[in-house]
Design a protein around this motif. Structure first.
Motif, short mmCIF file in Angstrom:
data_model
loop_
_atom_site.label_atom_id
_atom_site.label_comp_id
_atom_site.label_asym_id
_atom_site.label_seq_id
_atom_site.Cartn_x
_atom_site.Cartn_y
_atom_site.Cartn_z
N THR A 47 0.85 -1.20 0.00
CA THR A 47 0.00 0.00 0.00
C THR A 47 0.88 1.25 0.00
O THR A 47 2.05 1.21 0.39
N ALA A 48 0.29 2.34 -0.42
CA ALA A 48 0.96 3.64 -0.40
C ALA A 48 -0.01 4.69 0.15
O ALA A 48 -1.22 4.61 -0.11
N LYS A 49 0.52 5.61 0.91
CA LYS A 49 -0.32 6.64 1.54
C LYS A 49 0.11 8.01 1.02
O LYS A 49 1.31 8.33 1.00
N ARG A 50 -0.87 8.79 0.60
CA ARG A 50 -0.60 10.15 0.14
C ARG A 50 -1.37 11.13 1.01
O ARG A 50 -2.60 10.98 1.18
N LEU A 205 -8.00 2.15 -1.26
CA LEU A 205 -8.52 1.53 -0.04
C LEU A 205 -9.20 2.55 0.88
O LEU A 205 -10.12 2.21 1.62
N LYS A 206 -8.73 3.80 0.84
CA LYS A 206 -9.26 4.84 1.73
C LYS A 206 -9.06 6.20 1.09
O LYS A 206 -8.01 6.44 0.48
N SER A 207 -10.04 7.07 1.22
CA SER A 207 -9.93 8.41 0.66
C SER A 207 -10.65 9.42 1.55
O SER A 207 -11.86 9.31 1.75
N VAL A 208 -9.89 10.34 2.11
CA VAL A 208 -10.45 11.42 2.94
C VAL A 208 -9.97 12.75 2.37
O VAL A 208 -8.75 12.98 2.27
N ASN A 209 -10.89 13.59 1.96
CA ASN A 209 -10.53 14.87 1.35
C ASN A 209 -10.10 15.88 2.42
O ASN A 209 -10.66 15.90 3.52
N PRO A 210 -9.10 16.71 2.11
CA PRO A 210 -8.73 17.78 3.05
C PRO A 210 -9.81 18.87 3.07
O PRO A 210 -10.57 19.01 2.10
N LYS A 211 -9.88 19.60 4.16
CA LYS A 211 -10.84 20.70 4.27
C LYS A 211 -10.11 21.99 4.61
O LYS A 211 -9.25 22.01 5.49
N ASP A 212 -10.47 23.05 3.88
CA ASP A 212 -9.86 24.36 4.13
C ASP A 212 -10.35 24.92 5.47
O ASP A 212 -11.44 24.59 5.94
N GLY A 213 -9.53 25.77 6.07
CA GLY A 213 -9.91 26.43 7.30
C GLY A 213 -10.94 27.53 7.06
O GLY A 213 -11.17 27.96 5.92
N TRP A 214 -11.57 27.99 8.12
CA TRP A 214 -12.57 29.06 8.02
C TRP A 214 -11.89 30.37 7.65
O TRP A 214 -10.79 30.68 8.13
N ASP A 215 -12.56 31.16 6.81
CA ASP A 215 -12.10 32.51 6.48
C ASP A 215 -12.62 33.49 7.52
O ASP A 215 -13.75 33.36 8.00
#
Length: 574
Positions: A47-50, A205-215
């Protein structure tokens, strides 16, 4: 013989049982106890993790049309790495090019290139894409580039003491960056893929999208902030001083429209960040206010006693003894003058007599209602509550000194909050510098609306006080240099001696001016404080009032406020 056979059979069976038990125990240990460990090792092979990081929240000013101005943002930059051993004969040629293109110092980079133990060295971080493209075009050996993020302040030093900055770990250290660090910090995304022995991607196998911080959207107006900072630069270039502070608020909402100090810093340039420049001194430091306190003290008296501003007070021809100590009117010899003129002329004696008429307990309670001795509630990090001793700790002289701004120490927000009540018909609003925060991916908004903190004074007192304060900036007052042509300005000068070596200094002062305009329908309250100006400029009417006028004049023009006295503007133009 049969007995020997049985013995051997029992021995073999026992050995087989022991062996089987050992294998079973080992199998259990490997499969159960070391399951997570071995699974992790196996997963690393197939497996590889990004990881990917969202964007830190941006900071905007209060402008709404055509669009808010960006005060802080995150931009894509690069980290540059070098492998000196792979550069061959071009090693020092590459070294010189890197110094020139990245701006890194010789003292920092040379030891890294000389260290034979290092395979790879960090050259620089936060390098813009245009510089990286230029380096790549040169096809220099032994260089590698890694995409990253860096914080950037497009207005450079503008409002830097409000914004603060982040450290190398991406955490907010001062100002809004610190106060709203949790909200503005983005989340990290993660993608885990399965790969073959030939390193081909098979499946996700797994995918979690990043979320931007509040402006974060501030109440600060970038154009008005620019006016203020330009004039502070002009002031310090003309008047030698230790530091200068300025703050402008909307008295009707408590919104801070601009705030600045000198010295300051550029958050994009860490070399300019000295301790005295990046701390928000307006919130953390205190000063004795001097005569700008008199408006609040006399307002307390007028709210408690059935006095008229035309009632007269004997100012004793400039010298008066109270509790065995002399009180002077700074070289003036005022006699029996009306209360409005006590304010216009800034009489210490007249103010002290008025305070004594209500007593120390009433005066203490009245000034506490103005917010002195407590934190303003401006959510910008460490805030001082000032120095305002409880009435039980006052000595016999205190009732004659604190009302004239001596023996009491305040912060700039405290004084602005108090004067905001004078300008807003007696209603004290909670100071605020953030208007709202917004989640960029969903559009969710959390607002920070105006909050009425409390009512401090009746309307009759604030109207009378405004009329009296208007005379301060006209001929005969202590601050004609604060007058803005075309507008009535209500304000007050302050000149306080600093407490040095257990005594009030005759040479070291704090000069200030605070006022609001237009006086009868204020758009803003503005305060200028000059700490330790040269002796020639020790008076508030000389050091601070002219800067007040220039900032106020530009702001009124920018806000397109209708003049009270249009003929004055015509005369000025002529």
């Amino acid at each position: 013989m049969r007995q020997g056979f049985r013995a051997r059979l029992v021995l073999v069976s026992a050995l087989a049982f022991i062996l089987f038990s050992t294998l079973l125990a080992r199998f259990y240990y490997v499969q159960v106890h070391r399951h997570e460990e071995l699974l992790g090792k196996a997963q690393k092979k197939y497996t590889a993790k990004r990881l990917s990081k969202g964007r830190r929240g941006m900071i905007f000013d209060s402008t709404r049309s055509p669009a808010p101005n960006i005060l802080a943002m995150t931009r894509v930059t690069y980290e540059v790495f070098a492998e000196p051993k792979h550069m061959g004969s071009r090693k020092w040629e590459v070294f010189d090019i890197l110094k020139k293109e990245t701006g890194v110092s010789d003292d920092l980079l040379r030891p890294r290139f000389l260290n034979e133990k290092l395979v790879q060295v960090v050259v620089a971080k936060g390098i813009t894409i245009d510089k990286v493209m230029k380096l790549r075009e040169m096809k220099l050996p032994g260089l590698h580039y890694k995409e990253s993020q860096s914080r950037f302040y497009p207005k450079y030093s503008l409002a830097s003491n409000v914004l603060g900055f982040i450290n190398h770990q991406g955490k907010g250290v001062m100002g809004i960056e610190s106060t709203f660090d949790k909200q503005m910090t983005p989340t990290t995304g993660e993608v885990v893929i399965e790969r073959s022995r030939k390193n081909r991607e098979l499946q996700t196998l797994k995918s979690v999208n990043p979320k931007d911080g509040w402006d974060v959207y501030l109440t600060i107006s970038e154009p008005i902030q620019s006016f203020m900072e330009e004039e502070l630069d002009r002031l310090v270039s003309k008047i030698p001083c230790k530091s200068v502070y300025a703050m402008m608020t909307d008295p009707r909402t408590g919104a801070i429209m601009a705030m600045a100090q000198r010295p300051t810093f550029n958050p994009n340039d860490r070399s300019s960040m000295k301790a005295g420049s990046y701390t928000n001194r307006m919130v953390e430091h205190v000063f004795e206010p001097g005569s700008i306190m008199k408006a609040c003290s006399i307002a307390v008296v007028m709210g408690l006693r059935n006095f008229s501003f035309n009632d007269r007070i004997d100012c004793e021809d400039g010298m008066w003894y109270f509790a065995g100590r002399p009180l002077r009117d700074a070289g003036h010899n005022y006699g029996n003058i009306p209360i409005w003129q006590v304010i216009q002329k800034s009489s210490n004696i007249g103010t002290a007599k008025l305070a004594i008429s209500v007593g120390k307990h009433a005066m203490y309670s009245g000034l506490r209602r103005f917010g002195f001795g407590e934190k303003s509630g401006l959510n910008m990090g460490t805030e001082s509550r000032g120095i305002f001793r409880h009435v039980d700790k006052w000595d016999g002289l205190s009732i004659s000194r604190m009302p004239i701004g001596q023996g009491i120490a305040v912060t700039v927000p405290q004084m602005m909050q108090a004067w905001g009540a004078l300008a807003n018909d007696g209603n004290m609003m909670q100071l605020r510098v953030v208007d709202k925060v917004k989640k960029p991916d969903t559009g969710e908004v959390i607002e920070y609306p105006p909050i009425l903190k409390r009512r401090v004074l009746p309307l009759r007192v604030t109207q009378g006080m405004t009329n009296a304060l208007k005379t301060v900036t006209r001929d005969g007052g202590t601050a004609p240099k604060a007058h803005v042509p075309g507008y009535y300005v209500a304000g007050k000068t302050g000149t306080s001696q600093k407490w040095i070596n257990n005594a009030y200094s005759d040479r070291i002062h704090v000069a200030s001016f605070v006022g609001y305009a237009p006086a009868d329908n204020p758009e803003f309250v503005l305060m200028i404080v000059v700490d330790e100006p040269s002796y020639k400029y020790r008076y508030g009417g000389t050091a601070a009032a002219p800067t007040f006028r220039r900032i106020a004049e530009k702001t009124l023009r920018y806000l397109n406020v209708t003049p009270d006295l249009p003929d004055e503007i015509t005369d000025e133009v002529k």
